[in-house]
Design a protein around this motif. Structure first.
Motif, PDB file in Angstrom:
ATOM      1  N   GLU A 198      39.016  40.946  36.059  1.00 26.82           N
ATOM      2  CA  GLU A 198      38.643  42.337  36.300  1.00 26.82           C
ATOM      3  C   GLU A 198      39.735  43.090  37.037  1.00 26.82           C
ATOM      4  O   GLU A 198      40.121  44.200  36.657  1.00 26.82           O
ATOM      5  CB  GLU A 198      37.341  42.419  37.096  1.00 26.82           C
ATOM      6  CG  GLU A 198      36.901  43.855  37.269  1.00 26.82           C
ATOM      7  CD  GLU A 198      35.697  44.016  38.159  1.00 26.82           C
ATOM      8  OE1 GLU A 198      35.682  43.421  39.252  1.00 26.82           O
ATOM      9  OE2 GLU A 198      34.776  44.747  37.764  1.00 26.82           O
ATOM     10  N   ARG A 199      40.261  42.481  38.089  1.00 31.28           N
ATOM     11  CA  ARG A 199      41.295  43.178  38.843  1.00 31.28           C
ATOM     12  C   ARG A 199      42.538  43.399  37.973  1.00 31.28           C
ATOM     13  O   ARG A 199      43.226  44.396  38.105  1.00 31.28           O
ATOM     14  CB  ARG A 199      41.660  42.407  40.112  1.00 31.28           C
ATOM     15  CG  ARG A 199      42.596  43.196  41.030  1.00 31.28           C
ATOM     16  CD  ARG A 199      41.932  44.481  41.444  1.00 31.28           C
ATOM     17  NE  ARG A 199      42.818  45.499  41.980  1.00 31.28           N
ATOM     18  CZ  ARG A 199      42.799  45.930  43.234  1.00 31.28           C
ATOM     19  NH1 ARG A 199      41.982  45.412  44.105  1.00 31.28           N
ATOM     20  NH2 ARG A 199      43.587  46.896  43.611  1.00 31.28           N
ATOM     21  N   THR A 200      42.815  42.438  37.085  1.00 38.49           N
ATOM     22  CA  THR A 200      43.957  42.605  36.187  1.00 38.49           C
ATOM     23  C   THR A 200      43.789  43.875  35.360  1.00 38.49           C
ATOM     24  O   THR A 200      44.737  44.634  35.163  1.00 38.49           O
ATOM     25  CB  THR A 200      44.093  41.383  35.270  1.00 38.49           C
ATOM     26  OG1 THR A 200      43.961  40.193  36.041  1.00 38.49           O
ATOM     27  CG2 THR A 200      45.443  41.372  34.576  1.00 38.49           C
ATOM     28  N   GLU A 201      42.574  44.120  34.892  1.00 39.71           N
ATOM     29  CA  GLU A 201      42.321  45.341  34.127  1.00 39.71           C
ATOM     30  C   GLU A 201      42.523  46.583  34.991  1.00 39.71           C
ATOM     31  O   GLU A 201      43.073  47.584  34.522  1.00 39.71           O
ATOM     32  CB  GLU A 201      40.887  45.354  33.589  1.00 39.71           C
ATOM     33  CG  GLU A 201      40.623  44.276  32.560  1.00 39.71           C
ATOM     34  CD  GLU A 201      39.955  44.832  31.324  1.00 39.71           C
ATOM     35  OE1 GLU A 201      38.850  45.380  31.459  1.00 39.71           O
ATOM     36  OE2 GLU A 201      40.545  44.719  30.231  1.00 39.71           O
ATOM     37  N   PHE A 202      42.115  46.482  36.249  1.00 37.85           N
ATOM     38  CA  PHE A 202      42.268  47.634  37.134  1.00 37.85           C
ATOM     39  C   PHE A 202      43.713  47.804  37.618  1.00 37.85           C
ATOM     40  O   PHE A 202      44.008  48.716  38.379  1.00 37.85           O
ATOM     41  CB  PHE A 202      41.299  47.554  38.319  1.00 37.85           C
ATOM     42  CG  PHE A 202      39.921  48.038  37.953  1.00 37.85           C
ATOM     43  CD1 PHE A 202      39.651  49.393  37.882  1.00 37.85           C
ATOM     44  CD2 PHE A 202      38.914  47.145  37.635  1.00 37.85           C
ATOM     45  CE1 PHE A 202      38.396  49.849  37.520  1.00 37.85           C
ATOM     46  CE2 PHE A 202      37.657  47.590  37.268  1.00 37.85           C
ATOM     47  CZ  PHE A 202      37.393  48.946  37.206  1.00 37.85           C
ATOM     48  N   LEU A 203      44.588  46.921  37.172  1.00 36.59           N
ATOM     49  CA  LEU A 203      46.012  47.157  37.402  1.00 36.59           C
ATOM     50  C   LEU A 203      46.660  47.674  36.112  1.00 36.59           C
ATOM     51  O   LEU A 203      47.879  47.699  35.989  1.00 36.59           O
ATOM     52  CB  LEU A 203      46.699  45.881  37.879  1.00 36.59           C
ATOM     53  CG  LEU A 203      46.230  45.376  39.253  1.00 36.59           C
ATOM     54  CD1 LEU A 203      46.976  44.115  39.656  1.00 36.59           C
ATOM     55  CD2 LEU A 203      46.388  46.438  40.325  1.00 36.59           C
ATOM     56  N   GLY A 204      45.828  48.026  35.151  1.00 37.45           N
ATOM     57  CA  GLY A 204      46.346  48.684  33.954  1.00 37.45           C
ATOM     58  C   GLY A 204      46.730  47.749  32.820  1.00 37.45           C
ATOM     59  O   GLY A 204      47.451  48.148  31.915  1.00 37.45           O
ATOM     60  N   LEU A 205      46.263  46.503  32.866  1.00 37.09           N
ATOM     61  CA  LEU A 205      46.656  45.551  31.819  1.00 37.09           C
ATOM     62  C   LEU A 205      45.461  45.220  30.924  1.00 37.09           C
ATOM     63  O   LEU A 205      44.369  44.955  31.423  1.00 37.09           O
ATOM     64  CB  LEU A 205      47.200  44.280  32.469  1.00 37.09           C
ATOM     65  CG  LEU A 205      48.427  44.518  33.372  1.00 37.09           C
ATOM     66  CD1 LEU A 205      48.711  43.308  34.239  1.00 37.09           C
ATOM     67  CD2 LEU A 205      49.641  44.884  32.530  1.00 37.09           C
ATOM     68  N   GLN A 206      45.697  45.243  29.615  1.00 41.39           N
ATOM     69  CA  GLN A 206      44.627  44.944  28.645  1.00 41.39           C
ATOM     70  C   GLN A 206      44.457  43.432  28.544  1.00 41.39           C
ATOM     71  O   GLN A 206      45.178  42.766  27.803  1.00 41.39           O
ATOM     72  CB  GLN A 206      44.999  45.485  27.264  1.00 41.39           C
ATOM     73  CG  GLN A 206      45.116  46.981  27.177  1.00 41.39           C
ATOM     74  CD  GLN A 206      43.782  47.644  26.874  1.00 41.39           C
ATOM     75  OE1 GLN A 206      42.732  46.986  26.865  1.00 41.39           O
ATOM     76  NE2 GLN A 206      43.811  48.936  26.631  1.00 41.39           N
TER      77      GLN A 206
END
Ligand SMILES: Nc1ncnc2c1ncn2[C@@H]1O[C@H](COP(=O)(O)OP(=O)(O)OP(=O)(O)O)[C@@H](O)[C@H]1O
Ligand SMILES: [Mg+2]
Lengths: 320, 250
Positions: A198-206
């Protein structure tokens, strides 16, 4: 930052030293052990590639055998059925594995953890059934027998020592590439996804795209292992594609330590030796292996590499 | 013109109306603080804006573009990044690696697979700068889950700052920090916002922080905006005094 001796840090030196030692191994080892190490190398590559998913992306796939097995079948069919040089057959088979991983990955990435695992299992079952039932192509139950070791480019790889050297080179190059990928930005993102998607997504990564990349990488190198395996055994059977076979690289990774790049290699060494040793006196080696694995996982939850690194750390910091 | 607009957004969880027909408009360069009691719906509002959950009705518009319905990575790419009330990081990676993920994403280098990440000089230099700013450099090699609570909070905020967004959403950035940590963190945020002209939306329970930082304050209660205005006005507002400042919280 902590400074370690430069030479010990440099993976290229480690790589070259192990390559030289392993290259010379047939000089002082009986043929039986040359066979054994060949198998260890192939199993290692399969396990390390699977562990890119398991340990470094946090994805549990029960379908890795589909890429290993289908590549083994493809290379066998191409060797026996066409006049293509072995190198061409080899690379075509690996390419097919990559393509299969891409297509299957596109389907499976839509699903979350549990369903992902089940869907990969279902896909590998399809491969199994095809190998089993499409008798005119795959030989059905009997499989494909008498797969020769044709020359790779100009190199004669017939004979246990020559084939060992061929496998050694291919596996070492593959492992070096996988190591580079794990140490690359992409590899670091995969580990971030494993830790907290989830945090990876919130750093802009798909996240889905990166997982797919990981799936294709694992499938491709699983395919390399499969293409090495078929001429080594000289025979491929549907059993190779059975889903239970997919558990092997997973268990090996757990045994060796899935959070370490070299964990599955340590696991593969032990797996192959134990298998060899236990089959020496009982047919039910899987039972004893399962028992041993259970004990190891219960008492060494970080695997062998986890155990070793814990001790090194403790030694450095002094007793706590 | 306003940078972020929340237009009659509602969200309920079962029978609970967590956010109800909420309107909010934030100008470019503004520092807005949302206050309200526990359960007022502040985090839910952040979740709606950042794409973590979807509104039942209404829209969220950022820089003139509707972002409700977009996935979080898309929203981040538009320049809107958030932090979390409960620290949300990569527990098995080092502090340095944590921040590096954000920097890789920002510098668009996250897809490189043929070169060791440790050899990307510009990326590592940037990570070093960020850690220095947040006073985390001495902890660079520490695994994130070994950090103290205060350092986790700093890491949490540094992940957002590393993305150099146009607008930041900080959900109780200083929750649980001691007073020195709070002070240095707030100074850092303040400095950043003024230097780069960023827009900032944050929630905070610490009124000292709120009054020292905010251009404008929005008071939320039961998922709705009760009142809104500059700090002095809110301080003097009778409703806020009754419900919040004098009542339930303090
Ligand atoms: N995913 C969810 N499912 C069900 N209820 C939820 C969910 N998220 C929030 N809620 C409820 O919605 C209400 C608003 O919660 P929210 O977290 O937005 O409050 P808050 O203003 O951030 O509070 P705090 O100051 O404690 O952080 C609460 O009653 C909460 O229990
Ligand atoms: Mg909250």
């Amino acid at each position: 930052m902590p400074s370690k001796p430069q030479t010990l840090q440099n993976p290229i030196i480690w790589f070259l030293v192990s390559l030289v030692i392993l290259w010379a191994a047939p000089l002082f080892l009986p043929t039986f052990y040359v066979y054994l190490i060949t198998e260890i190398l192939i199993v290692s590559l399969f396990a390390v590639s699977t562990n890119v998913l398991l340990g470094f992306t946090g994805l549990l796939s029960f379908g890795q055998v589909a890429f290993f097995g289908s590549s083994a079948y493809a290379v066998s069919l191409l060797i026996k059925g066409t006049s293509l040089p072995f190198a061409a057959s080899f690379f075509i088979s690996v390419g097919l594995s990559a393509l299969a991983a891409l297509i299957i990955g596109l389907f499976c990435m839509r699903l979350r953890a549990f369903y992902f695992a089940i869907l990969t299992l279902a896909f590998s079952q399809i491969f199994f059934v095809v190998a089993y039932k499409w008798t005119s192509l795959t030989g059905g139950d009997d499989g494909i027998v008498g797969i020769p070791k044709k020359p790779f480019f100009l190199f004669d790889i017939n004979g246990p020592d020559a084939y060992y050297h061929f496998v050694l080179l291919v596996v070492m190059v593959s492992l070096a590439l996988l190591y580079l990928i794990i140490r690359s930005p992409l590899g670091e993102v995969l580990q971030a996804i494993r830790d907290n998607s989830e945090r990876t997504e919130f750093l802009g990564l798909q996240v889905r795209n990166y997982r797919l990349a990981s799936f294709v990488i694992a499938g491709t190198f699983g395919g390399v292992a499969g293409a090495l395996f078929a001429p080594f055994q000289g025979i491929v059977t549907p059993e190779l594609l059975h889903w239970s076979h997919s558990a092997e690289p997973l268990m090996i990774s757990l045994l060796g330590g899935m959070y370490f790049f070299f964990g599955p290699i340590a696991g593969a060494v032990i797996f192959v030796f134990i298998k060899e040793w236990i089959t020496g006196f009982t047919e039910y080696w899987m039972f004893w292996y399962g028992l041993l694995l259970m004990l190891l996982i219960m008492y060494l939850p970080g695997g062998i590499m986890g155990f070793i690194s814990e001790h090194i750390r403790r030694g450095k910091d002094g007793p706590k | 013109m306003s940078l972020l607009e929340v237009r009659t957004v509602s969200k309920s969880f079962g029978k609970l109306q967590a956010v109800s027909e909420l309107e909010l408009s934030i100008d470019e360069g503004e520092v807005r603080c949302i206050i309200g009691a526990n359960g007022a719906g502040k985090t839910t509002l952040f979740n709606l804006i950042s794409g973590r959950i979807q509104p039942d009705s209404g829209q969220v518009v950022f820089a003139g573009e509707e972002i409700s319905g977009m996935r979080p990575p898309q929203i981040v790419r538009k320049g809107l990044s958030r932090s979390f009330q409960v620290s949300n990081y990569f527990p098995n990676l080092s502090v340095f690696q944590n921040v590096r993920i954000a920097v890789l994403s920002r510098m668009r280098k996250s897809r490189i697979f043929y070169w060791p990440v440790s050899r990307l000089r510009d990326v590592n230099q940037r990570v070093g700068e960020l850690l220095e700013n947040f006073n985390l450099l001495s902890l660079a090699e520490v695994t994130a889950d070994k950090l103290s609570h205060g350092d986790r909070r700093k890491l949490e905020i540094s992940l957002v700052v590393a993305q150099e967004p146009r607008m930041l959403l900080l959900d109780e950035p200083t929750a649980g920090m001691n007073s020195t940590e709070t002070e240095s963190t707030i100074r850092l945020i303040k400095d950043l916002v003024t230097r780069l002209g960023l827009t900032l939306l944050l929630t905070e329970h610490d009124m000292k922080v709120v009054f020292s930082l905010a251009d404008k304050i929005t008071f939320m209660h039961y998922g709705q905006v009760v009142c809104e205005g500059p700090p002095e006005e809110i301080k003097a507002n009778q409703d806020v005094k009754e419900i919040y400042l004098g009542g339930e919280v303090c």
